[in-house]
Design a protein around this motif. Structure first.
Motif, PDB file in Angstrom:
ATOM      1  N   UNK A 172      39.052  43.223  39.218  1.00  0.00           N
ATOM      2  CA  UNK A 172      40.404  43.703  38.158  1.00  0.00           C
ATOM      3  C   UNK A 172      41.564  43.386  39.002  1.00  0.00           C
ATOM      4  N   UNK A 173      42.330  42.921  38.066  1.00  0.00           N
ATOM      5  CA  UNK A 173      43.925  42.675  38.703  1.00  0.00           C
ATOM      6  C   UNK A 173      44.678  43.298  38.839  1.00  0.00           C
ATOM      7  N   UNK A 174      45.878  42.997  40.055  1.00  0.00           N
ATOM      8  CA  UNK A 174      46.824  43.747  40.568  1.00  0.00           C
ATOM      9  C   UNK A 174      48.057  44.317  39.003  1.00  0.00           C
ATOM     10  N   UNK A 175      47.663  44.576  38.046  1.00  0.00           N
ATOM     11  CA  UNK A 175      48.679  44.894  36.971  1.00  0.00           C
ATOM     12  C   UNK A 175      47.351  45.831  35.851  1.00  0.00           C
ATOM     13  N   UNK A 176      45.929  45.369  36.058  1.00  0.00           N
ATOM     14  CA  UNK A 176      45.156  46.391  36.053  1.00  0.00           C
ATOM     15  C   UNK A 176      44.551  45.687  34.319  1.00  0.00           C
ATOM     16  N   UNK A 177      44.036  46.686  33.270  1.00  0.00           N
ATOM     17  CA  UNK A 177      44.040  45.743  32.825  1.00  0.00           C
ATOM     18  C   UNK A 177      42.514  45.894  32.553  1.00  0.00           C
ATOM     19  N   UNK A 178      42.482  43.979  31.903  1.00  0.00           N
ATOM     20  CA  UNK A 178      41.360  43.871  31.201  1.00  0.00           C
ATOM     21  C   UNK A 178      40.254  43.300  32.191  1.00  0.00           C
ATOM     22  N   UNK A 179      38.918  43.740  32.461  1.00  0.00           N
ATOM     23  CA  UNK A 179      38.587  43.515  33.714  1.00  0.00           C
ATOM     24  C   UNK A 179      37.864  42.023  33.508  1.00  0.00           C
ATOM     25  N   UNK A 180      37.714  40.905  34.704  1.00  0.00           N
ATOM     26  CA  UNK A 180      37.458  39.614  34.988  1.00  0.00           C
ATOM     27  C   UNK A 180      35.469  40.254  35.766  1.00  0.00           C
TER      28      UNK A 180
END
Length: 145
Positions: free
Chosen positions: A58-66
């Motif tokens: 997960x990126x620092x801004x949340x959202x869609x998982x990679x």
């Protein structure tokens, strides 16, 4: 219509650890889930003998998982593709505030530019192959930070 929301984008990689390190270093992603040696993927993919190692980040801004997934065949290594535009290949795109700085950081972390960056009426873009073999695009859009 079914009730659904996008959970993750998945990239197939030839080597998991360098790909994970790239997305941690350059984009600030953090591993939430890791599983090595998953064999149930053979049933899901319909290919006997297939296994995989994967992470969901997960990126620092949340959202869609990679998700980064490294497939293995019982008989040997999987061949890596050299181009993100072939059928079945894919990439994820990241909007960046400073194209040149982002390109420099990506290449400094081991990514290779595919072809050449382009300027188009809406901004600038480049395809890159990251360590581990996944493809990304970085994109700067005019009028957006």
């Amino acid at each position: 219509m079914i009730g659904a929301r996008l959970h993750h984008a998945s990239l197939s990689v030839a080597a998991l650890d360098p790909a994970v390190a790239f997305f941690e270093t350059v984009f600030g992603y953090a591993v939430e889930v890791r599983e090595d040696g998953m064999t149930d993927i053979a049933a899901m993919a319909g290919e006997a003998g297939l296994s995989c190692d994967f992470v969901q980040m997960r990126g620092p801004a949340g959202g869609v998982v990679l998700e980064l997934i490294c497939f293995h065949r019982a008989g040997g290594a999987m061949a890596a593709d050299a181009a993100p535009w072939r059928p079945g290949a894919g990439h994820v795109a990241f909007h960046v505030a400073d194209f040149d700085a982002a390109l420099s950081e990506c290449t400094g972390a081991g990514a290779e530019v595919i072809g050449a960056p382009i300027d188009w009426p809406g901004g600038r873009a480049a395809y890159l192959k990251v360590p581990g073999g996944a493809f990304i695009e970085i994109e700067w859009l005019k009028g957006q930070a």
